[in-house]
Design an enzyme around this catalytic site. Structure first.
Site, mmCIF file in Angstrom:
data_model
loop_
_atom_site.group_PDB
_atom_site.id
_atom_site.type_symbol
_atom_site.label_atom_id
_atom_site.label_comp_id
_atom_site.label_asym_id
_atom_site.label_seq_id
_atom_site.Cartn_x
_atom_site.Cartn_y
_atom_site.Cartn_z
ATOM 1 N N VAL A 1 0.926 -1.183 0.062
ATOM 2 C CA VAL A 1 -0.229 0.287 0.001
ATOM 3 C C VAL A 1 0.727 0.901 -0.051
ATOM 4 C CG1 VAL A 1 -2.049 -0.822 1.065
ATOM 5 C CG2 VAL A 1 0.209 0.078 2.045
ATOM 6 N N ASN B 1 -7.409 -1.379 5.620
ATOM 7 C CA ASN B 1 -6.769 -1.686 7.593
ATOM 8 C C ASN B 1 -5.316 -2.355 7.566
ATOM 9 O OD1 ASN B 1 -7.757 -4.431 9.012
ATOM 10 N ND2 ASN B 1 -6.416 -5.525 7.414
ATOM 11 N N SER C 1 -6.963 3.293 15.235
ATOM 12 C CA SER C 1 -6.938 2.754 16.446
ATOM 13 C C SER C 1 -7.353 3.805 17.467
ATOM 14 C CB SER C 1 -5.288 2.520 16.617
ATOM 15 O OG SER C 1 -5.244 1.923 17.961
ATOM 16 N N TYR D 1 3.793 5.033 16.106
ATOM 17 C CA TYR D 1 1.507 4.351 15.478
ATOM 18 C C TYR D 1 0.510 4.989 15.457
ATOM 19 C CZ TYR D 1 -1.912 0.372 15.409
ATOM 20 O OH TYR D 1 -2.791 -0.648 15.219
ATOM 21 N N ALA E 1 0.775 8.388 15.921
ATOM 22 C CA ALA E 1 0.513 9.294 15.322
ATOM 23 C C ALA E 1 0.072 8.640 13.910
ATOM 24 C CB ALA E 1 1.649 9.804 15.189
ATOM 25 N N LYS F 1 -2.578 6.458 13.116
ATOM 26 C CA LYS F 1 -3.718 6.930 13.962
ATOM 27 C C LYS F 1 -4.552 7.518 13.863
ATOM 28 C CE LYS F 1 -3.582 2.152 13.009
ATOM 29 N NZ LYS F 1 -4.531 1.494 11.451
ATOM 30 N N ILE G 1 -7.563 -5.976 19.917
ATOM 31 C CA ILE G 1 -8.813 -6.509 19.163
ATOM 32 C C ILE G 1 -7.313 -7.951 19.292
ATOM 33 C CG2 ILE G 1 -9.583 -7.862 16.943
ATOM 34 C CD1 ILE G 1 -11.171 -5.275 18.671
HETATM 35 P P1 NAP Z 1 -2.394 -8.083 11.074
HETATM 36 O O1 NAP Z 1 -2.818 -9.573 11.744
HETATM 37 O O2 NAP Z 1 -0.918 -8.089 12.081
HETATM 38 O O3 NAP Z 1 -2.282 -8.476 9.490
HETATM 39 C C1 NAP Z 1 -1.877 -7.541 8.940
HETATM 40 C C2 NAP Z 1 -2.134 -7.540 7.660
HETATM 41 O O4 NAP Z 1 -1.745 -6.135 6.936
HETATM 42 C C3 NAP Z 1 -1.923 -8.296 6.830
HETATM 43 O O5 NAP Z 1 -2.894 -9.211 6.033
HETATM 44 C C4 NAP Z 1 -0.910 -8.142 6.162
HETATM 45 O O6 NAP Z 1 0.145 -8.470 5.181
HETATM 46 C C5 NAP Z 1 -0.878 -6.721 5.849
HETATM 47 N N1 NAP Z 1 0.323 -5.636 5.164
HETATM 48 C C6 NAP Z 1 0.989 -5.457 6.033
HETATM 49 N N2 NAP Z 1 1.599 -4.115 5.709
HETATM 50 C C7 NAP Z 1 1.538 -4.118 4.561
HETATM 51 C C8 NAP Z 1 1.561 -3.862 3.480
HETATM 52 N N3 NAP Z 1 2.781 -2.377 2.980
HETATM 53 N N4 NAP Z 1 0.748 -3.551 2.427
HETATM 54 C C9 NAP Z 1 -0.288 -4.171 1.599
HETATM 55 N N5 NAP Z 1 -0.545 -4.915 3.227
HETATM 56 C C10 NAP Z 1 -0.026 -4.459 4.140
HETATM 57 O O7 NAP Z 1 -3.021 -6.747 11.943
HETATM 58 P P2 NAP Z 1 -4.559 -6.924 12.310
HETATM 59 O O8 NAP Z 1 -4.202 -7.247 13.923
HETATM 60 O O9 NAP Z 1 -5.101 -7.691 11.621
HETATM 61 O O10 NAP Z 1 -4.319 -5.205 11.944
HETATM 62 C C11 NAP Z 1 -5.196 -4.795 11.097
HETATM 63 C C12 NAP Z 1 -5.968 -3.307 11.353
HETATM 64 O O11 NAP Z 1 -6.174 -2.862 12.639
HETATM 65 C C13 NAP Z 1 -4.882 -2.271 11.072
HETATM 66 O O12 NAP Z 1 -4.535 -1.017 10.153
HETATM 67 C C14 NAP Z 1 -4.263 -2.298 12.846
HETATM 68 O O13 NAP Z 1 -3.116 -0.738 12.656
HETATM 69 C C15 NAP Z 1 -4.910 -1.993 12.765
HETATM 70 N N6 NAP Z 1 -6.063 -2.234 14.910
HETATM 71 C C16 NAP Z 1 -5.361 -3.864 15.152
HETATM 72 C C17 NAP Z 1 -5.273 -3.153 16.779
HETATM 73 C C18 NAP Z 1 -5.506 -4.949 17.224
HETATM 74 O O14 NAP Z 1 -6.159 -4.955 18.495
HETATM 75 N N7 NAP Z 1 -5.246 -5.918 16.263
HETATM 76 C C19 NAP Z 1 -6.356 -2.230 17.451
HETATM 77 C C20 NAP Z 1 -6.764 -1.064 16.832
HETATM 78 C C21 NAP Z 1 -5.873 -0.926 15.501
HETATM 79 P P3 NAP Z 1 1.384 -9.883 4.681
HETATM 80 O O15 NAP Z 1 0.522 -10.810 5.951
HETATM 81 O O16 NAP Z 1 0.809 -9.803 3.240
HETATM 82 O O17 NAP Z 1 2.259 -8.973 4.850
#
Ligand code: NAP
Length: 249
Positions: free
Chosen positions: A66, A92, A144, A157, A159, A161, A190
């Protein structure tokens, strides 16, 4: 009864794992044709597509970073060639590299901002070029709770978000006249790969700050995103919806 998102085309960045995987499955369950994006793990994206298809849904995967603007533009071109439209963009994809500010390298700071914020901007910009002509579209950005509250050890992170929130409101104002809504969802903690590595002691402390007394599950989040992507949310734009067990009020 006809499915709520039947015939809509949705791109989910980082749709291969964690929250993005859940969003992809949910949108497909509601009838959308889902493009599952990933950056490195094609196997995971392939698996999500297989799962969607096994439930009778439609999806395909598309790898691109992205934060690579020309790769984003080419991906959008490919989606439009294949599907002729894009109705829903879920920004996302995200990473976290945590470190106390005094120890954070230029490189890590830049990387987090580039993927989480600049990447979301590139995807929104590419999508809006089509959506503006179509005079409709829904862009949903994943922020977030940390972007609203801050967190020691997560200045980059947080900043990125918080930046997502400012960008969401600006784009909402810019695009409202063209029938495009732009909203943000701010999840709390999550259970996914991103949070699985947190130390037990830290997790216990965190739980004390969550009024609902538990970490969130991907399912807690995806219904809110599905709502924002559907016609029930047509009069909602520029909003930040917290899905955080009451952490931020
Ligand atoms: P995750 O399990 O680490 O998954 C991250 C996803 O993003 C993977 O599909 C990864 O693909 C993809 N990705 C990473 N870098 C990328 C790039 N440069 N281009 C395209 N795709 C990329 O993360 P998650 O916990 O599901 O989080 C998803 C979103 O929710 C994020 O924006 C995170 O900041 C936000 N969030 C998460 C939480 C939480 O508690 N988990 C809380 C608040 C916000 P690959 O595996 O192919 O690299």
């Amino acid at each position: 009864m006809e499915k709520e998102l039947k015939g809509r085309v949705a791109l989910v960045t980082g749709g291969s794992r964690g929250i993005g995987r859940g969003i992809s499955l949910k949108l497909a369950e509601l009838g959308a044709i889902v493009i599952v994006n990933y950056s490195s793990r094609e196997d995971a994206a392939q698996e999500v597509v297989r799962e969607i298809e096994s439930h009778g849904g439609q999806a395909w995967f598309l790898g691109f970073n992205v934060n690579d603007s020309s790769a984003v533009d080419s991906a959008m071109k490919k989606i439009l060639e294949q599907e002729k439209k894009l109705d829903i963009l879920i920004n996302n994809a995200g990473i976290s590299i945590d470190s106390l500010a005094m120890r954070m390298s230029d490189e890590d700071w830049g990387r987090v901002l580039e993927v989480n914020l600049t990447g979301a901007f590139y995807c929104a910009r590419a999508a809006m070029k089509y959506m503006m002509k179509a005079r409709s579209g829904k862009i949903i950005n994943i922020s977030s709770v940390v972007g609203r509250m801050g967190n020691a050890g997560q200045s980059a992170y947080a900043a990125s978000k918080a930046g997502i929130i400012g960008m969401t409101k600006s784009l909402a104002k810019e695009l409202a006249g063209r029938g495009i809504t732009v909203n943000a969802v701010a999840p709390g903690y999550i259970t996914t790969d991103m949070t699985s590595s947190l130390a037990l002691e830290y997790k216990e402390r965190l739980l004390g700050a969550i009024p609902l007394g538990r970490f969130g599950e991907v399912e807690d989040l995806v219904s809110v995103i599905a709502f924002l992507a559907g016609s029930g949310a047509n009069y909602i734009t520029g909003q930040v919806i917290g899905v955080d067990g009451g952490m931020y009020m």
